[in-house]
Design a protein around this motif. Structure first.
Motif, mmCIF file in Angstrom:
data_model
loop_
_atom_site.group_PDB
_atom_site.id
_atom_site.type_symbol
_atom_site.label_atom_id
_atom_site.label_comp_id
_atom_site.label_asym_id
_atom_site.label_seq_id
_atom_site.Cartn_x
_atom_site.Cartn_y
_atom_site.Cartn_z
ATOM 1 N N VAL A 1 48.810 -7.801 -34.968
ATOM 2 C CA VAL A 1 48.385 -7.386 -34.018
ATOM 3 C C VAL A 1 48.083 -5.490 -33.877
ATOM 4 C CG1 VAL A 1 49.575 -8.958 -32.802
ATOM 5 C CG2 VAL A 1 50.875 -7.597 -33.473
ATOM 6 N N ARG A 2 46.953 -5.039 -32.155
ATOM 7 C CA ARG A 2 47.317 -3.407 -32.274
ATOM 8 C C ARG A 2 46.698 -3.216 -31.590
ATOM 9 N NH1 ARG A 2 42.184 -0.972 -31.233
ATOM 10 N NH2 ARG A 2 40.868 -3.079 -30.685
ATOM 11 N N GLU A 3 47.786 -2.317 -30.947
ATOM 12 C CA GLU A 3 48.278 -1.187 -29.748
ATOM 13 C C GLU A 3 46.471 -0.727 -29.633
ATOM 14 O OE1 GLU A 3 52.307 0.209 -29.001
ATOM 15 O OE2 GLU A 3 50.803 1.582 -30.457
ATOM 16 N N LEU A 4 46.204 -1.439 -27.988
ATOM 17 C CA LEU A 4 44.764 -0.379 -27.433
ATOM 18 C C LEU A 4 45.122 1.069 -26.638
ATOM 19 C CD1 LEU A 4 42.716 -3.128 -25.418
ATOM 20 C CD2 LEU A 4 42.701 -2.838 -27.799
ATOM 21 N N GLY A 5 44.963 1.648 -27.177
ATOM 22 C CA GLY A 5 44.108 3.383 -26.417
ATOM 23 C C GLY A 5 44.063 2.410 -25.506
ATOM 24 N N GLU A 6 44.215 4.641 -24.600
ATOM 25 C CA GLU A 6 44.028 4.431 -22.534
ATOM 26 C C GLU A 6 43.112 3.965 -22.731
ATOM 27 O OE1 GLU A 6 45.966 5.490 -20.374
ATOM 28 O OE2 GLU A 6 47.512 5.079 -21.244
ATOM 29 N N ALA A 7 41.744 4.803 -23.835
ATOM 30 C CA ALA A 7 40.428 4.838 -23.063
ATOM 31 C C ALA A 7 39.957 2.582 -23.203
ATOM 32 C CB ALA A 7 39.045 4.971 -24.157
ATOM 33 N N ASP A 8 40.385 2.202 -24.588
ATOM 34 C CA ASP A 8 40.347 0.852 -24.417
ATOM 35 C C ASP A 8 40.941 -0.107 -23.369
ATOM 36 O OD1 ASP A 8 38.517 0.763 -27.128
ATOM 37 O OD2 ASP A 8 40.940 1.476 -28.289
#
Length: 142
Positions: free
Chosen positions: A115-122
């Motif tokens: 599972v992956r956290e999204l960055g602010e832009a995403d």
């Protein structure tokens, strides 16, 4: 047509073998669904669940240590491993956005290898009806 010719053209790993390379074990077996991976084969199971942070760090837990899974739409998915609790926070975590594929069910069936956290832009670019993982929390169990 001989068996060896048929195997050479139908084996997805044949191209690697011809070039003398070792194929990546996960290549071709996992679909990247944005915030998480999904194992394609009906009987495929992941031995571990990897948490990929937006800063590049990662942490993995053995699925065999997973004792309890809780889902609350307002709090996210809480995973109770031996000695530690991992919480996945985001939106649409319980939705089936692709027919037959749901993050929660995938975790319950060990079909999600990461599972992956999204960055602010995403996060800003993601549509409202898209599954988004905003952050992970890791807490020592009491």
């Amino acid at each position: 047509m001989s068996d060896s010719v048929l195997k050479r053209y139908t084996n997805p790993r044949a191209a690697f073998v011809q070039r003398g390379e070792q194929p990546d074990e996960e290549e071709g077996l996992t679909d990247d669904l944005g915030c998480y991976g999904w194992l394609r084969g009906m009987r495929e199971r992941s031995p571990m669940l990897e948490f990929r942070r937006k800063d590049g760090r990662s942490l993995a837990y053995d699925y065999a240590l997973l004792r309890k899974v809780e889902f609350d739409p307002s709090e996210g998915i809480t995973l109770h491993f031996d000695g530690e609790i991992a919480r996945i926070e985001g939106r649409n975590l319980g939705d089936e956005l692709t027919p037959g594929i749901q993050l929660l069910r995938g975790i319950l069936n060990h079909r999600v290898p990461w599972v992956r956290e999204l960055g602010e832009a995403d996060l800003l670019a993601a549509a409202e009806d898209t599954l988004v993982i905003e952050r992970f929390d890791f807490i020592e169990a009491r």
